[in-house]
Write a protein that holds these residues in place. Structure first.
Motif, PDB file in Angstrom:
ATOM      1  N   ALA A  85      27.183  13.088  -7.496  1.00  0.00           N
ATOM      2  CA  ALA A  85      27.571  12.832  -6.111  1.00  0.00           C
ATOM      3  C   ALA A  85      26.873  13.809  -5.180  1.00  0.00           C
ATOM      4  N   PHE A 118      24.116   1.759  -8.769  1.00  0.00           N
ATOM      5  CA  PHE A 118      25.177   2.614  -8.246  1.00  0.00           C
ATOM      6  C   PHE A 118      24.636   3.489  -7.119  1.00  0.00           C
ATOM      7  N   ASP A 119      25.465   3.707  -6.089  1.00  0.00           N
ATOM      8  CA  ASP A 119      25.083   4.603  -4.996  1.00  0.00           C
ATOM      9  C   ASP A 119      25.385   6.049  -5.395  1.00  0.00           C
ATOM     10  N   ALA A 135      27.644   8.046  -4.614  1.00  0.00           N
ATOM     11  CA  ALA A 135      29.066   8.327  -4.826  1.00  0.00           C
ATOM     12  C   ALA A 135      29.581   7.726  -6.126  1.00  0.00           C
ATOM     13  N   GLY A 136      28.747   6.940  -6.817  1.00  0.00           N
ATOM     14  CA  GLY A 136      29.163   6.320  -8.067  1.00  0.00           C
ATOM     15  C   GLY A 136      29.753   4.935  -7.909  1.00  0.00           C
ATOM     16  N   THR A 137      29.647   4.366  -6.719  1.00  0.00           N
ATOM     17  CA  THR A 137      30.174   3.032  -6.448  1.00  0.00           C
ATOM     18  C   THR A 137      29.138   1.983  -6.842  1.00  0.00           C
ATOM     19  N   LEU A 138      29.585   0.949  -7.544  1.00  0.00           N
ATOM     20  CA  LEU A 138      28.704  -0.153  -7.913  1.00  0.00           C
ATOM     21  C   LEU A 138      28.328  -0.922  -6.649  1.00  0.00           C
ATOM     22  N   ILE A 139      27.016  -0.982  -6.343  1.00  0.00           N
ATOM     23  CA  ILE A 139      26.583  -1.672  -5.126  1.00  0.00           C
ATOM     24  C   ILE A 139      25.703  -2.884  -5.420  1.00  0.00           C
TER      25      ILE A 139
END
Length: 49
Positions: A2, A27-28, A30-34
């Motif tokens: 992050a 993943f971005d 922040a670890g969010t799947l985009i």
């Protein structure tokens, strides 16, 4: 990772209903799947499995 300002792409093999897909997950920082992409055409080796 992050805060590093980098995107991460991971290749996975997944089963969905009765089909197996080679997919890429994006993943971005922040670890969010985009993003998610199913490859629809298997390679020659994948057809043997």
């Amino acid at each position: 990772m992050a805060g590093a300002g980098r995107l991460v792409v991971i290749g996975v093999v997944e089963r969905y209903v009765h089909t197996v897909y080679c997919s890429s997950l994006l993943f971005d920082p922040a670890g969010t799947l985009i993003g998610h992409h199913h490859r629809l055409m298997p390679t020659g080796v994948e057809r043997l499995i």
